[in-house]
Write a protein that holds these residues in place. Structure first.
Motif, PDB file in Angstrom:
ATOM      1  N   LEU A  24      47.615  44.060 -17.213  1.00 17.32           N
ATOM      2  CA  LEU A  24      47.470  42.733 -16.932  1.00 17.32           C
ATOM      3  C   LEU A  24      48.720  42.036 -16.115  1.00 17.32           C
ATOM      4  N   VAL A  25      50.005  42.455 -16.820  1.00 10.88           N
ATOM      5  CA  VAL A  25      51.139  42.018 -15.829  1.00 10.88           C
ATOM      6  C   VAL A  25      51.100  42.930 -14.653  1.00 10.88           C
ATOM      7  N   ARG A  27      48.759  43.718 -12.844  1.00 11.41           N
ATOM      8  CA  ARG A  27      47.876  43.244 -11.768  1.00 11.41           C
ATOM      9  C   ARG A  27      48.467  41.922 -11.184  1.00 11.41           C
ATOM     10  N   GLN A  28      49.272  41.249 -12.040  1.00 14.09           N
ATOM     11  CA  GLN A  28      49.696  39.872 -11.689  1.00 14.09           C
ATOM     12  C   GLN A  28      50.687  40.150 -10.658  1.00 14.09           C
ATOM     13  N   THR A  29      51.499  41.231 -10.922  1.00 10.82           N
ATOM     14  CA  THR A  29      52.542  41.662  -9.820  1.00 10.82           C
ATOM     15  C   THR A  29      51.886  41.925  -8.490  1.00 10.82           C
ATOM     16  N   ALA A  31      49.227  41.227  -7.449  1.00 11.23           N
ATOM     17  CA  ALA A  31      48.535  39.668  -6.572  1.00 11.23           C
ATOM     18  C   ALA A  31      49.629  38.813  -5.937  1.00 11.23           C
TER      19      ALA A  31
END
Length: 171
Positions: A24-25, A27-29, A31
């Protein structure tokens, strides 16, 4: 439909005490630099982003390698995951060119590679996929179970994001 808050997956496919992988982290990076058509947000340091993406790749690559090598030698997911790992090793050895634009292009290449690695990690760990939006349901996500009757008459339980519970399935 039942909505539940979970902080840790029942199948332990997410981050554990022995694994620092947090998809999750990651994928946030990703983005922050993708999609490529968008401008980089003001205030973000491209060198810091490159370093963060590299660190994520260095964490996830050994995990994918170990999970893929545990599969049968003739298994297609093993072959695909190991090919992606090989590509990632090449990207980790590479360096950005000179100038801000070259650094941004390089960050986006790393981010696309990390996205592929995240996909393989999710596939190899059996992370559940939301049947409404076709994305992974991460351990910290609020999720709902969707019970329905299958075509063969048996009961099927699917998992979806709580936010997707009242949305129509995308086509």
């Amino acid at each position: 439909m039942r909505i539940e808050r979970t902080t840790r997956p029942a199948d332990h496919s997410g981050p554990t005490a022995t694994s620092a992988v947090d998809v999750l982290v990651m994928r946030q990076t990703i983005a922050l630099v993708l999609p490529a058509e968008e401008e980089l947000r003001p205030g973000l340091n491209i060198d810091t982003l490159i370093g963060t993406i590299r660190s994520h790749m260095e964490l996830i690559v050994p995990e994918i390698e170990a999970k893929a090598l545990a599969l049968d030698k003739n298994d297609i997911p093993r072959y695909c995951a190991l090919a992606c790992v090989g590509e990632a090793h090449g990207k980790l050895r590479a360096r950005a060119g000179h100038g801000a634009y070259a650094a941004l292009v390089f960050a986006r290449k790393l981010a696309r590679s990390l996205a592929a690695l995240c996909d393989h990690y999710e596939s190899l760990t059996g992370m559940p996929i939301c049947t409404a939006c076709d994305t992974a349901i991460h351990p910290r996500s609020e999720k709902a179970t969707y019970e329905r009757v299958s075509n063969s008459g048996g009961a099927v339980v699917s998992h979806i994001h709580a936010a997707c519970a009242n949305r129509p399935r995308r086509t």
